[in-house]
Write a protein that holds these residues in place. Sequence first.
Motif, PDB file in Angstrom:
ATOM      1  N   VAL A 185       0.847  -1.206   0.000  1.00 58.04           N
ATOM      2  CA  VAL A 185       0.000   0.000   0.000  1.00 58.04           C
ATOM      3  C   VAL A 185       0.878   1.251   0.000  1.00 58.04           C
ATOM      4  O   VAL A 185       0.681   2.179  -0.805  1.00 58.04           O
ATOM      5  CB  VAL A 185      -0.948   0.008   1.214  1.00 58.04           C
ATOM      6  CG1 VAL A 185      -1.596   1.387   1.379  1.00 58.04           C
ATOM      7  CG2 VAL A 185      -2.017  -1.063   1.068  1.00 58.04           C
ATOM      8  N   ALA A 186       1.848   1.300   0.915  1.00 56.66           N
ATOM      9  CA  ALA A 186       2.705   2.483   1.011  1.00 56.66           C
ATOM     10  C   ALA A 186       3.504   2.693  -0.268  1.00 56.66           C
ATOM     11  O   ALA A 186       3.698   3.837  -0.716  1.00 56.66           O
ATOM     12  CB  ALA A 186       3.644   2.358   2.207  1.00 56.66           C
ATOM     13  N   ALA A 187       3.972   1.607  -0.868  1.00 54.43           N
ATOM     14  CA  ALA A 187       4.748   1.729  -2.106  1.00 54.43           C
ATOM     15  C   ALA A 187       3.890   2.294  -3.234  1.00 54.43           C
ATOM     16  O   ALA A 187       4.342   3.157  -4.001  1.00 54.43           O
ATOM     17  CB  ALA A 187       5.304   0.359  -2.494  1.00 54.43           C
ATOM     18  N   VAL A 188       2.647   1.836  -3.339  1.00 53.69           N
ATOM     19  CA  VAL A 188       1.743   2.356  -4.371  1.00 53.69           C
ATOM     20  C   VAL A 188       1.482   3.842  -4.145  1.00 53.69           C
ATOM     21  O   VAL A 188       1.483   4.649  -5.093  1.00 53.69           O
ATOM     22  CB  VAL A 188       0.425   1.563  -4.384  1.00 53.69           C
ATOM     23  CG1 VAL A 188      -0.607   2.251  -5.273  1.00 53.69           C
ATOM     24  CG2 VAL A 188       0.658   0.140  -4.873  1.00 53.69           C
ATOM     25  N   VAL A 189       1.263   4.239  -2.885  1.00 50.11           N
ATOM     26  CA  VAL A 189       1.017   5.652  -2.575  1.00 50.11           C
ATOM     27  C   VAL A 189       2.231   6.493  -2.948  1.00 50.11           C
ATOM     28  O   VAL A 189       2.095   7.588  -3.521  1.00 50.11           O
ATOM     29  CB  VAL A 189       0.648   5.824  -1.092  1.00 50.11           C
ATOM     30  CG1 VAL A 189       0.686   7.300  -0.683  1.00 50.11           C
ATOM     31  CG2 VAL A 189      -0.724   5.229  -0.811  1.00 50.11           C
ATOM     32  N   GLU A 190       3.422   6.001  -2.646  1.00 50.95           N
ATOM     33  CA  GLU A 190       4.625   6.768  -2.997  1.00 50.95           C
ATOM     34  C   GLU A 190       4.752   6.943  -4.509  1.00 50.95           C
ATOM     35  O   GLU A 190       5.091   8.040  -4.982  1.00 50.95           O
ATOM     36  CB  GLU A 190       5.867   6.069  -2.442  1.00 50.95           C
ATOM     37  CG  GLU A 190       6.005   6.191  -0.939  1.00 50.95           C
ATOM     38  CD  GLU A 190       7.433   6.072  -0.459  1.00 50.95           C
ATOM     39  OE1 GLU A 190       7.678   6.401   0.716  1.00 50.95           O
ATOM     40  OE2 GLU A 190       8.324   5.679  -1.246  1.00 50.95           O
ATOM     41  N   ARG A 191       4.478   5.892  -5.246  1.00 51.08           N
ATOM     42  CA  ARG A 191       4.580   5.994  -6.702  1.00 51.08           C
ATOM     43  C   ARG A 191       3.495   6.929  -7.258  1.00 51.08           C
ATOM     44  O   ARG A 191       3.767   7.756  -8.123  1.00 51.08           O
ATOM     45  CB  ARG A 191       4.450   4.593  -7.325  1.00 51.08           C
ATOM     46  CG  ARG A 191       5.705   3.716  -7.139  1.00 51.08           C
ATOM     47  CD  ARG A 191       6.798   4.110  -8.115  1.00 51.08           C
ATOM     48  NE  ARG A 191       8.045   3.401  -7.920  1.00 51.08           N
ATOM     49  CZ  ARG A 191       8.323   2.187  -8.425  1.00 51.08           C
ATOM     50  NH1 ARG A 191       7.404   1.516  -9.116  1.00 51.08           N
ATOM     51  NH2 ARG A 191       9.505   1.657  -8.231  1.00 51.08           N
ATOM     52  N   ALA A 192       2.281   6.810  -6.755  1.00 47.20           N
ATOM     53  CA  ALA A 192       1.189   7.651  -7.257  1.00 47.20           C
ATOM     54  C   ALA A 192       1.365   9.103  -6.852  1.00 47.20           C
ATOM     55  O   ALA A 192       1.032  10.020  -7.618  1.00 47.20           O
ATOM     56  CB  ALA A 192      -0.151   7.129  -6.747  1.00 47.20           C
ATOM     57  N   GLY A 193       1.876   9.325  -5.641  1.00 45.74           N
ATOM     58  CA  GLY A 193       2.067  10.683  -5.146  1.00 45.74           C
ATOM     59  C   GLY A 193       3.391  11.293  -5.533  1.00 45.74           C
ATOM     60  O   GLY A 193       3.614  12.495  -5.339  1.00 45.74           O
ATOM     61  N   ASN A 194       4.306  10.466  -6.037  1.00 46.98           N
ATOM     62  CA  ASN A 194       5.627  10.915  -6.504  1.00 46.98           C
ATOM     63  C   ASN A 194       6.419  11.612  -5.408  1.00 46.98           C
ATOM     64  O   ASN A 194       7.155  12.565  -5.669  1.00 46.98           O
ATOM     65  CB  ASN A 194       5.490  11.826  -7.736  1.00 46.98           C
ATOM     66  CG  ASN A 194       6.803  11.950  -8.502  1.00 46.98           C
ATOM     67  OD1 ASN A 194       7.598  11.013  -8.546  1.00 46.98           O
ATOM     68  ND2 ASN A 194       7.027  13.115  -9.108  1.00 46.98           N
ATOM     69  N   ARG A 195       6.262  11.141  -4.171  1.00 51.62           N
ATOM     70  CA  ARG A 195       7.026  11.663  -3.044  1.00 51.62           C
ATOM     71  C   ARG A 195       6.872  10.692  -1.874  1.00 51.62           C
ATOM     72  O   ARG A 195       6.076   9.761  -1.944  1.00 51.62           O
ATOM     73  CB  ARG A 195       6.572  13.069  -2.646  1.00 51.62           C
ATOM     74  CG  ARG A 195       5.092  13.207  -2.336  1.00 51.62           C
ATOM     75  CD  ARG A 195       4.707  14.688  -2.410  1.00 51.62           C
ATOM     76  NE  ARG A 195       3.345  14.963  -1.994  1.00 51.62           N
ATOM     77  CZ  ARG A 195       2.272  14.742  -2.747  1.00 51.62           C
ATOM     78  NH1 ARG A 195       2.397  14.194  -3.946  1.00 51.62           N
ATOM     79  NH2 ARG A 195       1.067  15.051  -2.301  1.00 51.62           N
ATOM     80  N   PRO A 196       7.616  10.903  -0.778  1.00 53.34           N
ATOM     81  CA  PRO A 196       7.545   9.949   0.329  1.00 53.34           C
ATOM     82  C   PRO A 196       6.137   9.786   0.886  1.00 53.34           C
ATOM     83  O   PRO A 196       5.355  10.748   0.932  1.00 53.34           O
ATOM     84  CB  PRO A 196       8.496  10.558   1.364  1.00 53.34           C
ATOM     85  CG  PRO A 196       9.457  11.365   0.570  1.00 53.34           C
ATOM     86  CD  PRO A 196       8.656  11.925  -0.571  1.00 53.34           C
ATOM     87  N   PHE A 197       5.834   8.575   1.317  1.00 60.98           N
ATOM     88  CA  PHE A 197       4.522   8.260   1.870  1.00 60.98           C
ATOM     89  C   PHE A 197       4.138   9.228   2.977  1.00 60.98           C
ATOM     90  O   PHE A 197       3.007   9.710   3.034  1.00 60.98           O
ATOM     91  CB  PHE A 197       4.530   6.816   2.401  1.00 60.98           C
ATOM     92  CG  PHE A 197       3.253   6.400   3.059  1.00 60.98           C
ATOM     93  CD1 PHE A 197       2.186   5.944   2.310  1.00 60.98           C
ATOM     94  CD2 PHE A 197       3.113   6.470   4.438  1.00 60.98           C
ATOM     95  CE1 PHE A 197       0.996   5.565   2.916  1.00 60.98           C
ATOM     96  CE2 PHE A 197       1.933   6.089   5.058  1.00 60.98           C
ATOM     97  CZ  PHE A 197       0.874   5.635   4.294  1.00 60.98           C
ATOM     98  N   THR A 198       5.074   9.521   3.881  1.00 62.07           N
ATOM     99  CA  THR A 198       4.773  10.405   5.004  1.00 62.07           C
ATOM    100  C   THR A 198       4.368  11.794   4.531  1.00 62.07           C
ATOM    101  O   THR A 198       3.476  12.415   5.120  1.00 62.07           O
ATOM    102  CB  THR A 198       5.980  10.511   5.945  1.00 62.07           C
ATOM    103  OG1 THR A 198       7.143  10.881   5.193  1.00 62.07           O
ATOM    104  CG2 THR A 198       6.249   9.184   6.642  1.00 62.07           C
ATOM    105  N   ASP A 199       4.991  12.277   3.472  1.00 63.17           N
ATOM    106  CA  ASP A 199       4.636  13.595   2.937  1.00 63.17           C
ATOM    107  C   ASP A 199       3.230  13.587   2.349  1.00 63.17           C
ATOM    108  O   ASP A 199       2.484  14.570   2.473  1.00 63.17           O
ATOM    109  CB  ASP A 199       5.642  14.022   1.863  1.00 63.17           C
ATOM    110  CG  ASP A 199       7.013  14.360   2.425  1.00 63.17           C
ATOM    111  OD1 ASP A 199       7.169  14.369   3.668  1.00 63.17           O
ATOM    112  OD2 ASP A 199       7.933  14.587   1.617  1.00 63.17           O
TER     113      ASP A 199
END
Length: 356
Positions: A185-199
């Motif tokens: 889940v976190a990896a998909v969010v990082e790729r979709a958001g193009n920045r760190p998950f926490t950001d």
Amino acid sequence: MHFRPSWLGTLCLACTLALLSGCAVLDKTAGTRLIERHAPGDYSGVIAIREDAGSSLVVRASGLAVREQAQEHTRDTRFMTGSVTKWISAVTVLRLADMGKLDLDAPIARHLPELPAASGAVTLRQLLSNRSGVPNGLQEALRKDQSIRHLEIGPVAGALRFGGGALNARPGEKWDYSVTNWLLVAAVVERAGNRPFTDVVEELVLAPARTRDTGFAGSDDEEAVGMAVAYDASGTRKTPPTPPMVVASGTLYSTAADLVAIADAVYRTPLLSDKARKELMTIQVASEDYALGGRVRTIATGKSTRALAWESGVSGGYKTLLAYDPRDGRAVVLLNNTDMQQADQGRIAIALFNAM
């Protein structure tokens, strides 16, 4: 640890402020007595209740946040929230879906093409409901090498390293409360958001909710000012490591007031679409009362029933419960640092809902 001042998020919050204004029916004195009546005398932590969205949050702190220094809990003491993080991760995914950047029912290979075909074919809905069929590669690796707990790699690297095993069930069929689902889940969010998950979580959820004391923990946060230390029944410190790759699963810290503020933003402002809110409250796994990232629990209160967002979490000796009624904003929060049983927290929460 990053402590952030209150600041205005990206949404207009006038509607929230209007909802939260008004006189409290359950005042501080009555609310405190109510909590004291239902909480055990040796409760260590914070309990908060609110009768509805138009009432004030009543917060009672008791016991010691740091035993070695005889430091008492306050209403603003921060606690690790464990799997409540999963619910907030699910809210983040739903915001990205509202924005057209993610699709709950599309193969995750769209964002992680490096994965093997079988694991790349699972969907975010299956991951968020712990029904992906992806084996718990991280847990298997930990059985062989405990040093992996301290591995300093991010979600994408973690997902590609531990989330590509041969499926152990057909996607959507088997419940498996596996941390590896949440690496993906976190990896998909990082790729979709193009920045760190926490950001992404900060921008899309925490900032609009105007949280003051919520963020993602690092390896040294047990010693941070304002953070409760967790203990087991013998009084020994009990705090697990927080490797960066498991950030979507259980590394968020927060306070009672901030957790209610996040729930208010989710259910009582335009943070999510009506469709997304419905997704969040739709049970996917009936045997577990599990929806997306958290549970939905129906309880009887007097002559009616309430369908509650029931967000619970464990992180070492920290035990957390946020029970929230989206209909009217009635809320109960329990934060504990002495490894109490989750069933005991649940009984207290239900008793407080009934008493209100």
